[in-house]
Write a protein that holds these residues in place. Sequence first.
Motif, PDB file in Angstrom:
ATOM      1  N   LEU A  96       0.871  -1.161   0.000  1.00  0.00           N
ATOM      2  CA  LEU A  96       0.000   0.000   0.000  1.00  0.00           C
ATOM      3  C   LEU A  96       0.916   1.221   0.000  1.00  0.00           C
ATOM      4  N   VAL A  97       0.698   2.102  -0.961  1.00  0.00           N
ATOM      5  CA  VAL A  97       1.544   3.280  -1.079  1.00  0.00           C
ATOM      6  C   VAL A  97       0.663   4.514  -1.085  1.00  0.00           C
ATOM      7  N   GLU A  98       0.812   5.312  -0.028  1.00  0.00           N
ATOM      8  CA  GLU A  98       0.056   6.557   0.068  1.00  0.00           C
ATOM      9  C   GLU A  98       0.815   7.685  -0.613  1.00  0.00           C
ATOM     10  N   SER A  99       0.075   8.648  -1.093  1.00  0.00           N
ATOM     11  CA  SER A  99       0.680   9.843  -1.679  1.00  0.00           C
ATOM     12  C   SER A  99      -0.297  10.994  -1.552  1.00  0.00           C
ATOM     13  N   GLY A 100       0.219  12.207  -1.780  1.00  0.00           N
ATOM     14  CA  GLY A 100      -0.649  13.375  -1.800  1.00  0.00           C
ATOM     15  C   GLY A 100      -0.563  14.262  -0.579  1.00  0.00           C
ATOM     16  N   GLY A 101       0.199  13.842   0.424  1.00  0.00           N
ATOM     17  CA  GLY A 101       0.332  14.686   1.597  1.00  0.00           C
ATOM     18  C   GLY A 101       1.107  15.954   1.294  1.00  0.00           C
ATOM     19  N   GLY A 102       1.084  16.869   2.259  1.00  0.00           N
ATOM     20  CA  GLY A 102       1.830  18.102   2.074  1.00  0.00           C
ATOM     21  C   GLY A 102       1.483  19.120   3.135  1.00  0.00           C
ATOM     22  N   LEU A 103       1.967  20.321   2.901  1.00  0.00           N
ATOM     23  CA  LEU A 103       1.725  21.451   3.805  1.00  0.00           C
ATOM     24  C   LEU A 103       0.688  22.366   3.177  1.00  0.00           C
ATOM     25  N   VAL A 104      -0.399  22.597   3.906  1.00  0.00           N
ATOM     26  CA  VAL A 104      -1.457  23.465   3.414  1.00  0.00           C
ATOM     27  C   VAL A 104      -1.873  24.415   4.516  1.00  0.00           C
TER      28      VAL A 104
END
Length: 116
Positions: A4-12
């Motif tokens: 399982l590979v998550e993506s899309g996180g960041g600083l907002v």
Amino acid sequence: QVDLVESGGGLVQAEDSLSLSCSVSGVPFKSVGLAWFRQAPGKEREFVAASAHFGGVTWYHNSVKGRFTISRDNTKNTAFLQMSSLKPDDTAVYYCKAIMGRSAYWGQGTQVTVSA
């Protein structure tokens, strides 16, 4: 091997939107339940949202109801978490979980940071 590979996180910033993805391989995607959890610094990992493998049934933690939406694309073996009206309290590492029978699999997590 299940991955399982998550993506899309960041600083907002607060009130912004962000979409997370979880790509799943190694299991029959249409047969797995999917869930998102999160863990903030110094806190226990907590449930955020879940999607049953059948019938489009979903569940949400009260704190994210109306702001977060879990979805899945069975043609792409991918789960999504659309987050809107983000708050600083949503800051955490977000984890994807796949459940099939008595087996459960976790991703490595993706960091979401919401500034005030």
